[in-house]
Structure formats: structure tokens, C-alpha cells
Enzyme design. Structure first.
Site, PDB file in Angstrom:
ATOM      1  N   TYR A  54      -7.268   8.182   6.684  1.00 44.36           N
ATOM      2  CA  TYR A  54      -8.049   8.340   5.672  1.00 44.36           C
ATOM      3  C   TYR A  54      -9.347   8.832   6.042  1.00 44.36           C
ATOM      4  O   TYR A  54      -9.740   8.614   7.441  1.00 44.36           O
ATOM      5  CB  TYR A  54      -8.463   6.801   5.133  1.00 44.36           C
ATOM      6  CG  TYR A  54      -9.269   6.831   3.859  1.00 44.36           C
ATOM      7  CD1 TYR A  54      -8.871   7.697   2.590  1.00 44.36           C
ATOM      8  CD2 TYR A  54     -10.699   6.414   3.888  1.00 44.36           C
ATOM      9  CE1 TYR A  54      -9.782   7.523   1.654  1.00 44.36           C
ATOM     10  CE2 TYR A  54     -11.558   6.228   2.987  1.00 44.36           C
ATOM     11  CZ  TYR A  54     -11.279   7.029   1.834  1.00 44.36           C
ATOM     12  OH  TYR A  54     -11.938   6.719   0.794  1.00 44.36           O
ATOM     13  N   TYR A  89     -16.708   3.588   8.287  1.00 45.49           N
ATOM     14  CA  TYR A  89     -15.333   4.036   8.457  1.00 45.49           C
ATOM     15  C   TYR A  89     -15.159   5.123   9.464  1.00 45.49           C
ATOM     16  O   TYR A  89     -14.775   4.805  10.720  1.00 45.49           O
ATOM     17  CB  TYR A  89     -14.802   4.267   6.911  1.00 45.49           C
ATOM     18  CG  TYR A  89     -13.244   4.521   7.187  1.00 45.49           C
ATOM     19  CD1 TYR A  89     -12.543   3.420   6.818  1.00 45.49           C
ATOM     20  CD2 TYR A  89     -12.695   5.364   7.536  1.00 45.49           C
ATOM     21  CE1 TYR A  89     -10.976   3.272   6.960  1.00 45.49           C
ATOM     22  CE2 TYR A  89     -11.124   5.491   7.612  1.00 45.49           C
ATOM     23  CZ  TYR A  89     -10.465   4.428   7.119  1.00 45.49           C
ATOM     24  OH  TYR A  89      -9.103   4.452   7.214  1.00 45.49           O
ATOM     25  N   GLY A 119       0.989  -1.253  -0.099  1.00 48.76           N
ATOM     26  CA  GLY A 119       0.032  -0.074   0.138  1.00 48.76           C
ATOM     27  C   GLY A 119       0.848   1.309  -0.039  1.00 48.76           C
ATOM     28  O   GLY A 119       1.805   1.447  -0.721  1.00 48.76           O
ATOM     29  N   ALA A 169       5.981  -5.164  14.239  1.00 47.02           N
ATOM     30  CA  ALA A 169       6.369  -3.666  14.537  1.00 47.02           C
ATOM     31  C   ALA A 169       5.887  -3.356  15.838  1.00 47.02           C
ATOM     32  O   ALA A 169       6.450  -2.548  16.518  1.00 47.02           O
ATOM     33  CB  ALA A 169       5.933  -2.760  13.432  1.00 47.02           C
TER      34      ALA A 169
END
Length: 403
Positions: A234, A244, A60, A119
Site C-alpha cells: 500500500y 504509514y 482482506g 506461515a
């Protein structure tokens, strides 16, 4: 292993196998579409060029940011991703193959290492910081682009699972579905998340880990004066807001943005900056998991055509701003905005109109489903022009040396 004949083995938007040659070709295309090298960017730390740390470098926007850092600016540094190696039953993950090819391209002229690690873990941070201290010194840029379904808290050991759900009330909306090659519009209903599910999603996808990375760098004295860090985010359309921006993911993104404000204050004494980056829509492994995003994206592509901006185009715009070649494009929330092309009023009005009319019988004239299906396949190295899918392929590819 010997050469293997592999098939996609996909169910919907999820592919079991990745194609090594196809994944490499996708990286090659991204490299070629990225602006050619430029003179040292403003603010370069020394004659060797600036140092970048990209967390989530294999897919991405993180992949696009990594390729642009390498291709356009010749940056040194470290990319971190968490990818699966090959097994007897399955190929390695697509991100594994993409990272291997990115490292090959980077190795021609640069000095960039890749670490395969979780991570979120303390061990990954320690290994990354040791590598940075030994090979590169202080860091100029940190790009945080992590999307994960779960996170183990490094202090408590508790495992938190993210969910994609609305908040407050149930979500009912149209979705894009495929039966073989045939696309149709389906319906989806999701019950609202519980408070515990909301909190867990924030712990996974919010800003907690981003801040831990900055704190770890600072504690080791690896933050250079003028340091700039960004985390990808986003906003999207009102059409997708209930699932979202107004849902559990939106709560996590709000936490990410709140974290940016705190980091901005912490970095001020060093002349540093921290921002979230509101990117535009894209077909990624993360976005295809979000209900209704697929339908929205394919309608948006039909409206915009070739004006639909790729991750490479957006990454180029981001790095111009981070390096000082262009001024920061900040909104009232101090977020860097890369989504103007998507959120244009006329564009959104056209997408709204198509969304209302979208049904299985009208989909072919309203949406670019062929493009979308091909883009999903490309995430795993399939549907890539010029790739031979009929012949056996070498699926055993080593992780880049030094990572």
C-alpha cells in the site's frame, strides 16, 4: 459445543467474538460479487487448471484473491492462514469461520485445500510443500498477503515485534474514535521509533519471509515455468504518509519492494516474475490498527460513494493481469497499481479539504462513519444483513478437511 448465545464484546475496532453465520454470509456476498467463471485463463498449466498458493488467505486482500482464484478461474491449490479455534470463553476467530465457508464453496467444483499454520515457521513451509507436491505439483501463482504483529526468525529463534510509529520525528494527527454509536475526531501523538523498532518491523513485515517461501518452492522443484508471485502493499495518501509510508510500516514495505526486484532477477531464468501490488484503501483488520487510517478511509468513502472499490473488485483486476487477460499496470518502480481510483488528483484534493475541516461537529457531513463502523463489524461477522443475531448459533465449526 451446544448452541451459544454470543455478543460482539468489542472495544473500539477490536471484537472479542466472531459470529459464524455472519462470517459465512460475508464470504457468500464476496463470492457473489466475484466475476463468474471464465474459460481457462491464458497461461493455464494443464487441463486441470493452474495452481495457486495464497499465503494469508483468510482475510482482506488475501481472502478476496483466494475467492477470485476459485470462483473465476477454478484454480487448484492451497491457502494458508493462522487462525484461532474456539475456546470455552470465546468463539473461533473470524478468519476460521471465513475459511470454513470458503472451503465449502470451493469444494463444490474445485480442489483447494486450506492449512492453519504460522506461515513464518519452517514447519508450515514443509507441510505446505508436502501438500503441494502430493496433490498439485508445480505452482503457477503465489500471492503473499500477510500482516502480523510478530515473527519468530526460523533460523535464530528470535521473536521480532512490529510497531506502528513514525520515523525521525513525532507524529501528531487526527483520529476517528467511537463512543458507543457516536463518532468523534480525536487527537493522537506518537513518538518516533527507535532504530531497533524500525529493524524489527522490517523483519516482520518486509520481504524476508516472502523470499523464504520462493526459495523453498524452488528447492523442491515446485516452481513452474512462467511462475508469477506478488506481495500485497500500500502507498496511500500524503495525509497518512508520516505514520504509514514514511514510518516503520513504510520501511517494511520498501524492503518488500526491494525483495521483489531481487526475486525478479532470480526467477528470470524460469520466465518467472515477481512484483509488489499497490492496492487501494480498504477496511481490514490490519488497516484499522493504523492511527489516522480510519479517519482517512471514512472521508475517502464519503468522497467516492459507490466508486470506492472493494477488495473483490481489486482482486478481480489483479487476477486479470496475473493470468494475462489484461496487461500489467506497472509504475516506474515496477509495482502493479490497483489504486488509481483512490489516488486520482481530484479525489485526493477533496479528501484533503475534508481532512482539514474534520472535527467532531463537522464529521457527520464530511465522513461516512456509519459505513465504516458497519464495515469494521463485518470483519468479525457482525452488522451483516440477513443474519439473526438474537438466536443461539452453532459456534463449533470444523477446519476444512485435508488442512
Amino acid at each position: 459445543m451446544a448452541l451459544r448465545e454470543i455478543k460482539p464484546g468489542n472495544r473500539g475496532f477490536l471484537y472479542v467474538n466472531a459470529h459464524p453465520a455472519g462470517c459465512a454470509a460475508v464470504v457468500d456476498e464476496l463470492w457473489q460479487r466475484t466475476p463468474a467463471p471464465t474459460p481457462d485463463p491464458a497461461g493455464a498449466a494443464d487441463a486441470d487448471g493452474p495452481v495457486a498458493l495464497v499465503i494469508g488467505s483468510s482475510a482482506g486482500y488475501g481472502l478476496a484473491a483466494t475467492v477470485t482464484a476459485l470462483r473465476t478461474y477454478g484454480m487448484r491449490g492451497l491457502g494458508i492462514a493462522f487462525e484461532a479455534p474456539e475456546t470455552e470463553r470465546r468463539t473461533a476467530s473470524a478468519g476460521w469461520y471465513r475459511t470454513a465457508r470458503t472451503a465449502e464453496l470451493a469444494g463444490r467444483d474445485g480442489d483447494f485445500a486450506f492449512l492453519n499454520a504460522d506461515a513464518f515457521s519452517t514447519a508450515a513451509k514443509q507441510q505446505a510443500l508436502d501438500t503441494l507436491a502430493a496433490r498439485y505439483g508445480r505452482v503457477d501463482f503465489l500471492v503473499y498477503s500477510v500482516a502480523a504483529p510478530r515473527r519468530t526468525d526460523p533460523v535464530t529463534g528470535e521473536i521480532h515485534h512490529s510497531v506502528i510509529k513514525p520515523l525521525g520525528s513525532a507524529y501528531r494527527a487526527k483520529t476517528l474514535q467511537f463512543d458507543g454509536d457516536a463518532a468523534h475526531v480525536g487527537a493522537l501523538e506518537l513518538e518516533p521509533a527507535t532504530e531497533a523498532e524500525r529493524d524489527a518491523t522490517v523483519r516482520v513485515m518486509g520481504g524476508a519471509d516472502w523470499k523464504l517461501w520462493i526459495d523453498a518452492l524452488a528447492d523442491r522443484g515446485l516452481v513452474r515455468r512462467g511462475f508469477h508471485t506478488v506481495a500485497l502493499s500500500y502507498v496511500g495518501s500524503e495525509l497518512t504518509a508520516p505514520i504509514y509510508r514514511a514510518g516503520t510500516i513504510g520501511a517494511a514495505k520498501q524492503h518488500l519492494e526491494d525483495t521483489a526486484h531481487r526475486l525478479q532477477r532470480d526467477l528470470a531464468p524460469l520466465g518467472g516474475q515477481a512484483h509488489t501490488v499497490v492496492a487501494g484503501a480498504a477496511v481490514t483488520q490490519a488497516s484499522t490498527a493504523i492511527p489516522s487510517i480510519a479517519l482517512y478511509t471514512t472521508l475517502l468513502r464519503a468522497v467516492l460513494g459507490d466508486d470506492f472499490q472493494s477488495t473483490a473488485q481489486q482482486a478481480a483486476a489483479l487476477w486479470r493481469q496475473l493470468t494475462g487477460a489484461a496487461p500489467l499496470q506497472l509504475d516506474e518502480e515496477q509495482r502493479i497499481r490497483l489504486d488509481g481510483w483512490e489516488m486520482d488528483e481530484k479525489v485526493q484534493a477533496a479528501v484533503h479539504e475534508r481532512w482539514t475541516a474534520a472535527a467532531t461537529g463537522t464529521l457527520a457531513e464530511l465522513a461516512d462513519t456509519d459505513w465504516f463502523r458497519a464495515e469494521v463489524g463485518r470483519l468479525y461477522g457482525w452488522h451483516v444483513d440477513g443474519t439473526d443475531y438474537d438466536s443461539p448459533v452453532q459456534t463449533t465449526v470444523a477446519w476444512p478437511a485435508g488442512g
